[in-house]
Design a protein around this motif. Structure first.
Motif, PDB file in Angstrom:
ATOM      1  N   PRO A  68       0.918  -1.246   0.152  1.00 16.21           N
ATOM      2  CA  PRO A  68       0.073   0.027   0.026  1.00 16.21           C
ATOM      3  C   PRO A  68       1.030   1.435  -0.083  1.00 16.21           C
ATOM      4  O   PRO A  68       0.750   2.013   0.938  1.00 16.21           O
ATOM      5  CB  PRO A  68      -0.830  -0.120   1.323  1.00 16.21           C
ATOM      6  CG  PRO A  68       0.246  -0.857   2.130  1.00 16.21           C
ATOM      7  CD  PRO A  68       0.945  -1.603   1.244  1.00 16.21           C
TER       8      PRO A  68
ATOM      9  N   ILE B  10      -0.520   4.790   0.693  1.00 13.92           N
ATOM     10  CA  ILE B  10      -1.265   4.773   2.205  1.00 13.92           C
ATOM     11  C   ILE B  10       0.020   5.079   3.248  1.00 13.92           C
ATOM     12  O   ILE B  10      -0.134   5.805   4.003  1.00 13.92           O
ATOM     13  CB  ILE B  10      -2.136   3.783   2.519  1.00 13.92           C
ATOM     14  CG1 ILE B  10      -3.227   3.763   1.857  1.00 13.92           C
ATOM     15  CG2 ILE B  10      -2.380   3.653   4.128  1.00 13.92           C
ATOM     16  CD1 ILE B  10      -4.272   2.413   1.792  1.00 13.92           C
TER      17      ILE B  10
ATOM     18  N   TYR C 219       0.326  -9.629   0.200  1.00 15.72           N
ATOM     19  CA  TYR C 219      -0.868  -9.447   0.884  1.00 15.72           C
ATOM     20  C   TYR C 219      -1.251 -10.524   1.909  1.00 15.72           C
ATOM     21  O   TYR C 219      -1.117 -11.779   1.647  1.00 15.72           O
ATOM     22  CB  TYR C 219      -2.183  -9.672  -0.376  1.00 15.72           C
ATOM     23  CG  TYR C 219      -3.626  -9.475   0.432  1.00 15.72           C
ATOM     24  CD1 TYR C 219      -3.914  -7.954   0.641  1.00 15.72           C
ATOM     25  CD2 TYR C 219      -4.251 -10.643   0.747  1.00 15.72           C
ATOM     26  CE1 TYR C 219      -5.212  -7.948   1.172  1.00 15.72           C
ATOM     27  CE2 TYR C 219      -5.469 -10.237   1.444  1.00 15.72           C
ATOM     28  CZ  TYR C 219      -5.954  -9.079   1.377  1.00 15.72           C
ATOM     29  OH  TYR C 219      -7.299  -8.841   2.228  1.00 15.72           O
TER      30      TYR C 219
ATOM     31  N   TYR D 247      -4.094  -4.287   2.069  1.00 19.69           N
ATOM     32  CA  TYR D 247      -4.310  -3.483   0.910  1.00 19.69           C
ATOM     33  C   TYR D 247      -4.626  -4.592  -0.491  1.00 19.69           C
ATOM     34  O   TYR D 247      -3.511  -5.406  -0.594  1.00 19.69           O
ATOM     35  CB  TYR D 247      -3.354  -2.419   0.698  1.00 19.69           C
ATOM     36  CG  TYR D 247      -3.702  -1.624  -0.736  1.00 19.69           C
ATOM     37  CD1 TYR D 247      -4.550  -0.586  -0.829  1.00 19.69           C
ATOM     38  CD2 TYR D 247      -2.851  -2.028  -1.693  1.00 19.69           C
ATOM     39  CE1 TYR D 247      -4.720   0.219  -2.026  1.00 19.69           C
ATOM     40  CE2 TYR D 247      -3.116  -1.503  -2.988  1.00 19.69           C
ATOM     41  CZ  TYR D 247      -3.934  -0.069  -3.111  1.00 19.69           C
ATOM     42  OH  TYR D 247      -3.861   0.468  -4.183  1.00 19.69           O
TER      43      TYR D 247
ATOM     44  N   ARG E 113      -5.778  -4.259  -4.595  1.00 21.41           N
ATOM     45  CA  ARG E 113      -6.189  -3.548  -5.869  1.00 21.41           C
ATOM     46  C   ARG E 113      -7.059  -4.625  -6.556  1.00 21.41           C
ATOM     47  O   ARG E 113      -6.537  -5.711  -6.890  1.00 21.41           O
ATOM     48  CB  ARG E 113      -5.100  -3.238  -6.719  1.00 21.41           C
ATOM     49  CG  ARG E 113      -5.590  -2.329  -7.846  1.00 21.41           C
ATOM     50  CD  ARG E 113      -4.574  -1.768  -8.729  1.00 21.41           C
ATOM     51  NE  ARG E 113      -3.746  -0.920  -7.966  1.00 21.41           N
ATOM     52  CZ  ARG E 113      -4.125   0.386  -8.073  1.00 21.41           C
ATOM     53  NH1 ARG E 113      -4.762   0.970  -8.717  1.00 21.41           N
ATOM     54  NH2 ARG E 113      -3.202   1.278  -7.313  1.00 21.41           N
TER      55      ARG E 113
ATOM     56  N   GLU F 148     -10.003  -0.282  -5.113  1.00 21.12           N
ATOM     57  CA  GLU F 148      -9.015  -0.589  -4.234  1.00 21.12           C
ATOM     58  C   GLU F 148      -9.770  -1.045  -2.950  1.00 21.12           C
ATOM     59  O   GLU F 148     -10.656  -0.295  -2.302  1.00 21.12           O
ATOM     60  CB  GLU F 148      -8.081   0.522  -3.747  1.00 21.12           C
ATOM     61  CG  GLU F 148      -7.493   0.977  -5.001  1.00 21.12           C
ATOM     62  CD  GLU F 148      -6.454   2.304  -4.819  1.00 21.12           C
ATOM     63  OE1 GLU F 148      -7.172   3.172  -4.121  1.00 21.12           O
ATOM     64  OE2 GLU F 148      -5.501   2.400  -5.616  1.00 21.12           O
TER      65      GLU F 148
ATOM     66  N   ILE G 189      -9.572  -1.913   1.154  1.00 18.20           N
ATOM     67  CA  ILE G 189      -8.507  -1.911   2.260  1.00 18.20           C
ATOM     68  C   ILE G 189      -9.444  -2.509   3.352  1.00 18.20           C
ATOM     69  O   ILE G 189     -10.571  -2.080   3.876  1.00 18.20           O
ATOM     70  CB  ILE G 189      -8.172  -0.430   2.816  1.00 18.20           C
ATOM     71  CG1 ILE G 189      -7.464   0.290   1.604  1.00 18.20           C
ATOM     72  CG2 ILE G 189      -7.552  -0.339   3.993  1.00 18.20           C
ATOM     73  CD1 ILE G 189      -7.427   1.711   1.787  1.00 18.20           C
TER      74      ILE G 189
END
Length: 152
Positions: A20, A23, A100, A120, A122, A128, A130
């Protein structure tokens, strides 16, 4: 539990998974703006604020730390990291993982050493997702999901 609240915690261990970058960059920039002295193992993205580069495990005295890919380390390195995380509960620590990990966090020992997991991902069609988990004693006690869709 809101995502914006997490940026302003004064101490805690936050694991961000799924790369991410945007972020994590927001977190580090905001912490630098707040005047925190930050040490990062490396920077996989550009940060506007001042960040020092070095080994967090060997450099005490910083307010916040960025540790890269904690789940991809050897068993010995992970054990050393877990000891360090336990000793530094009063610091802001951002653990940034490229792979992930979401609901499967219960399979990883690091769950016992983190306070928050931000997963996170995609999705197709420009969305996206979260997932934010609050963790206490290695157990998920609260979770929220946020979805951001990009316009056409």
């Amino acid at each position: 539990m809101r995502l914006s609240d997490l940026v302003y915690v004064k101490s805690g261990r936050i694991l961000m998974t799924g790369s991410p970058r945007r972020i994590a960059r927001i977190f580090l920039n905001e912490w630098a703006r707040e005047g925190y002295k930050i040490l990062a193992e490396g920077l996989p993205f550009v940060v506007d604020g001042e960040v020092f580069i070095g080994d967090p495990l060997k450099n005490p005295g910083f307010d916040a730390y960025l540790i890269l890919n904690p789940l991809s380390r050897s068993r010995e390195e992970r054990e050393r990291l877990y000891d360090w995380l336990e000793e530094n509960r009063d610091k802001l620590i951002l653990l940034y993982e490229t792979k992930y990990v979401g609901d499967s966090i219960t399979r990883y020992q690091i769950r016992n050493f983190i306070d928050y997991l931000l997963a996170y991902r995609r999705e197709t069609l420009g969305a996206e997702v979260i997932r934010l988990y609050r963790i206490e004693g290695g157990r998920v006690v609260e979770s929220r999901e946020f979805i951001r869709r990009k316009g056409p």
